[in-house]
Design a protein around this motif. Structure first.
Motif: not given
Length: 139
Positions: A13-15, A126-127, A59-60, A83-85
């Motif tokens: 599922q995309a968030i 970080v990043g 936050y992500g 997961a986030d970028q």
């Protein structure tokens, strides 16, 4: 790290919005029922997933949740990978401390989610973003 064999095709599922956070909750609840988690464990897992999905969004900057039914040979469970970028977490120890918040909340998101599940793994740079894997096992 989370153990166990995947029992099915992961559902992703995309968030990207508040509505997606609700969809994650619904997907986790459906998967937890199918895995035969108790009502108490379903509630704990859905609560943790809600907190982590919201963190992924706020936050992500958005990301995804992958939900899978797993087995360790004697019990079933549900594994969720968020997961986030996004920007990553600069001080992970501080972020996992009860009461710490950067958003004006109660500061129980990460630490609270960790207490609600049986396995909790977080990878962040970080990043580069953050990946959190949680598992809740049947009793």
């Amino acid at each position: 790290m989370t153990t166990g064999l995947d029992l099915g095709t992961p559902a992703t599922q995309a968030i990207r919005s508040d509505e997606d956070v609700v969809r994650v909750r619904q997907l986790v609840r459906t998967t937890a029922v199918a895995a035969r988690l108790s009502l108490v464990d379903q509630t704990k897992l859905v609560t943790a997933a809600s907190e982590l999905a919201r963190n992924t969004l706020i936050y992500g900057g958005g990301g995804s949740a992958e939900v899978t039914t797993v087995s360790d040979g004697r019990r079933r469970g549900v594994r969720i990978v968020f997961a986030d970028q996004g920007p990553g977490i600069p001080d992970l120890d501080l972020a996992l401390t009860d009461g710490y918040t950067t958003g004006g909340g109660l500061g129980l998101g990460l630490s609270g989610a960790r207490r609600l599940v049986d396995e909790f793994d977080i990878r962040t740079a970080v990043g580069e973003g953050t990946t959190i894997t949680v598992t809740k096992w049947s009793r």
